[in-house]
Each structure stands twice: as structure tokens, then as C-alpha cells.
Design a protein around this motif. Structure first.
Motif, PDB file in Angstrom:
ATOM      1  N   ASN A  42      49.348  35.578  25.874  1.00 23.86           N
ATOM      2  CA  ASN A  42      48.006  35.152  25.460  1.00 23.86           C
ATOM      3  C   ASN A  42      47.085  34.982  26.663  1.00 23.86           C
ATOM      4  O   ASN A  42      45.916  35.365  26.623  1.00 23.86           O
ATOM      5  CB  ASN A  42      48.077  33.841  24.674  1.00 23.86           C
ATOM      6  N   PHE A  43      47.614  34.408  27.732  1.00 24.05           N
ATOM      7  CA  PHE A  43      46.819  34.231  28.942  1.00 24.05           C
ATOM      8  C   PHE A  43      46.352  35.574  29.485  1.00 24.05           C
ATOM      9  O   PHE A  43      45.186  35.751  29.837  1.00 24.05           O
ATOM     10  CB  PHE A  43      47.643  33.481  29.996  1.00 24.05           C
ATOM     11  N   LEU A  44      47.281  36.537  29.543  1.00 23.14           N
ATOM     12  CA  LEU A  44      46.927  37.853  30.073  1.00 23.14           C
ATOM     13  C   LEU A  44      45.926  38.574  29.175  1.00 23.14           C
ATOM     14  O   LEU A  44      45.049  39.279  29.664  1.00 23.14           O
ATOM     15  CB  LEU A  44      48.184  38.704  30.262  1.00 23.14           C
ATOM     16  N   LYS A  45      46.043  38.412  27.883  1.00 27.52           N
ATOM     17  CA  LYS A  45      45.090  39.050  26.971  1.00 27.52           C
ATOM     18  C   LYS A  45      43.682  38.501  27.185  1.00 27.52           C
ATOM     19  O   LYS A  45      42.711  39.244  27.164  1.00 27.52           O
ATOM     20  CB  LYS A  45      45.513  38.823  25.523  1.00 27.52           C
ATOM     21  N   ARG A  46      43.579  37.202  27.407  1.00 24.41           N
ATOM     22  CA  ARG A  46      42.266  36.595  27.596  1.00 24.41           C
ATOM     23  C   ARG A  46      41.681  36.918  28.960  1.00 24.41           C
ATOM     24  O   ARG A  46      40.474  37.024  29.103  1.00 24.41           O
ATOM     25  CB  ARG A  46      42.361  35.076  27.439  1.00 24.41           C
ATOM     26  N   HIS A  47      42.510  37.080  29.973  1.00 20.84           N
ATOM     27  CA  HIS A  47      42.028  37.247  31.343  1.00 20.84           C
ATOM     28  C   HIS A  47      42.252  38.656  31.884  1.00 20.84           C
ATOM     29  O   HIS A  47      42.276  38.864  33.084  1.00 20.84           O
ATOM     30  CB  HIS A  47      42.710  36.234  32.269  1.00 20.84           C
ATOM     31  N   ARG A  48      42.432  39.609  31.024  1.00 16.99           N
ATOM     32  CA  ARG A  48      42.741  40.959  31.469  1.00 16.99           C
ATOM     33  C   ARG A  48      41.548  41.628  32.152  1.00 16.99           C
ATOM     34  O   ARG A  48      41.695  42.355  33.112  1.00 16.99           O
ATOM     35  CB  ARG A  48      43.193  41.818  30.296  1.00 16.99           C
ATOM     36  N   LYS A  49      40.360  41.404  31.654  1.00 16.99           N
ATOM     37  CA  LYS A  49      39.189  42.087  32.196  1.00 16.99           C
ATOM     38  C   LYS A  49      38.831  41.516  33.559  1.00 16.99           C
ATOM     39  O   LYS A  49      38.805  40.315  33.763  1.00 16.99           O
ATOM     40  CB  LYS A  49      37.995  41.944  31.256  1.00 16.99           C
ATOM     41  N   ARG A  50      38.538  42.415  34.475  1.00 15.59           N
ATOM     42  CA  ARG A  50      38.140  42.009  35.826  1.00 15.59           C
ATOM     43  C   ARG A  50      36.667  41.637  35.795  1.00 15.59           C
ATOM     44  O   ARG A  50      35.885  42.204  35.052  1.00 15.59           O
ATOM     45  CB  ARG A  50      38.364  43.180  36.783  1.00 15.59           C
ATOM     46  N   SER A  51      36.313  40.703  36.622  1.00 17.11           N
ATOM     47  CA  SER A  51      34.900  40.319  36.688  1.00 17.11           C
ATOM     48  C   SER A  51      34.093  41.509  37.191  1.00 17.11           C
ATOM     49  O   SER A  51      34.609  42.360  37.911  1.00 17.11           O
ATOM     50  CB  SER A  51      34.726  39.129  37.621  1.00 17.11           C
ATOM     51  N   PRO A  52      32.830  41.589  36.821  1.00 21.99           N
ATOM     52  CA  PRO A  52      32.018  42.736  37.250  1.00 21.99           C
ATOM     53  C   PRO A  52      31.941  42.812  38.777  1.00 21.99           C
ATOM     54  O   PRO A  52      31.967  41.796  39.464  1.00 21.99           O
ATOM     55  CB  PRO A  52      30.649  42.472  36.656  1.00 21.99           C
ATOM     56  N   LYS A  53      31.840  44.045  39.276  1.00 20.35           N
ATOM     57  CA  LYS A  53      31.795  44.241  40.720  1.00 20.35           C
ATOM     58  C   LYS A  53      30.456  43.764  41.265  1.00 20.35           C
ATOM     59  O   LYS A  53      29.413  43.919  40.631  1.00 20.35           O
ATOM     60  CB  LYS A  53      31.963  45.721  41.052  1.00 20.35           C
ATOM     61  N   SER A  54      30.523  43.222  42.452  1.00 25.36           N
ATOM     62  CA  SER A  54      29.279  42.794  43.094  1.00 25.36           C
ATOM     63  C   SER A  54      28.542  44.029  43.592  1.00 25.36           C
ATOM     64  O   SER A  54      29.094  45.122  43.705  1.00 25.36           O
ATOM     65  CB  SER A  54      29.579  41.855  44.258  1.00 25.36           C
ATOM     66  N   ARG A  55      27.283  43.847  43.919  1.00 19.24           N
ATOM     67  CA  ARG A  55      26.456  44.949  44.411  1.00 19.24           C
ATOM     68  C   ARG A  55      27.034  45.514  45.708  1.00 19.24           C
ATOM     69  O   ARG A  55      27.030  46.713  45.943  1.00 19.24           O
ATOM     70  CB  ARG A  55      25.028  44.429  44.630  1.00 19.24           C
ATOM     71  N   ASP A  56      27.553  44.626  46.559  1.00 20.51           N
ATOM     72  CA  ASP A  56      28.144  45.072  47.825  1.00 20.51           C
ATOM     73  C   ASP A  56      29.379  45.944  47.581  1.00 20.51           C
ATOM     74  O   ASP A  56      29.587  46.944  48.270  1.00 20.51           O
ATOM     75  CB  ASP A  56      28.523  43.872  48.693  1.00 20.51           C
ATOM     76  N   GLU A  57      30.208  45.549  46.602  1.00 22.49           N
ATOM     77  CA  GLU A  57      31.397  46.349  46.291  1.00 22.49           C
ATOM     78  C   GLU A  57      31.008  47.733  45.795  1.00 22.49           C
ATOM     79  O   GLU A  57      31.599  48.735  46.196  1.00 22.49           O
ATOM     80  CB  GLU A  57      32.251  45.650  45.223  1.00 22.49           C
ATOM     81  N   VAL A  58      30.011  47.782  44.917  1.00 21.49           N
ATOM     82  CA  VAL A  58      29.554  49.066  44.378  1.00 21.49           C
ATOM     83  C   VAL A  58      29.012  49.944  45.505  1.00 21.49           C
ATOM     84  O   VAL A  58      29.329  51.132  45.595  1.00 21.49           O
ATOM     85  CB  VAL A  58      28.479  48.845  43.285  1.00 21.49           C
ATOM     86  N   ASN A  59      28.204  49.345  46.387  1.00 17.05           N
ATOM     87  CA  ASN A  59      27.646  50.103  47.506  1.00 17.05           C
ATOM     88  C   ASN A  59      28.743  50.611  48.433  1.00 17.05           C
ATOM     89  O   ASN A  59      28.701  51.754  48.898  1.00 17.05           O
ATOM     90  CB  ASN A  59      26.648  49.250  48.295  1.00 17.05           C
TER      91      ASN A  59
END
Length: 96
Positions: free
Chosen positions: A34-51
Motif C-alpha cells: 500500500n505504501f509503494l502504491k501511494r508513493h510510486r510516482k516521482r515528484s515532478p522534475k525541477s527546472r534545473d533537472e530538466v535543463n
């Protein structure tokens, strides 16, 4: 106390401590799932990571282009040399 008694006592206390810690560390399989199902999605990438990722991709593309351009130039040079050699042999054959 002799050293054997001290060793036995320390081993027993270690076993008791580890068994109590084990219960606190591990959770039930269903809770973990249950924990993994709720927390599976990674937080959105920061602008620096995308760049940074975009810069890495662009650099990889540039290196790939340079590599293929070098390969193409080497092949063209080889073909040119082969043509020149054939032309030279043909000219020598005509002269004889």
C-alpha cells in the motif's frame, strides 16, 4: 564473572535486542504494498533537472553527429583514393 559468562551474557542481550528491533524495522507485506502504491510516482522534475537533461541530450546528439561526420569523411577519402589508384593504373595501362 569469567570471560565466558560475560561473552554469553553479551550474546544473549544482543539476540534479545535484535529480535525486538526486527519487529520495529519490518512491516507487513500488505502495508508495504500500500505504501509503494501511494508513493510510486516521482515528484515532478525541477527546472534545473530538466535543463541539465536537455543539455546532456544535446551534447550526446552533437557527439553522435561529429562521429558520423568523421566516419563519412573517412569513407569518402577512402573512395577517392581508390578512384585515384584506378585512374593511375588505367593511365599507366594506356601509356604502355
Amino acid at each position: 564473572m569469567t570471560w565466558r559468562q560475560v561473552l554469553l551474557l553479551s550474546c544473549l542481550s544482543a539476540v534479545v535486542l535484535l529480535s525486538s528491533v526486527k519487529l520495529k524495522i519490518f512491516m507487513q507485506e500488505s502495508d508495504a504494498s500500500n505504501f509503494l502504491k501511494r508513493h510510486r510516482k516521482r515528484s515532478p522534475k525541477s527546472r534545473d533537472e530538466v535543463n541539465a537533461e536537455n543539455r546532456q541530450k544535446l551534447r550526446a546528439d552533437e557527439l553522435r553527429r561529429e562521429y558520423y561526420e568523421e566516419q563519412r569523411n573517412e569513407i569518402e577519402n577512402f573512395v577517392e583514393e581508390q578512384k585515384d589508384e584506378q585512374e593511375e593504373r588505367r593511365r599507366e595501362a594506356v601509356e604502355q
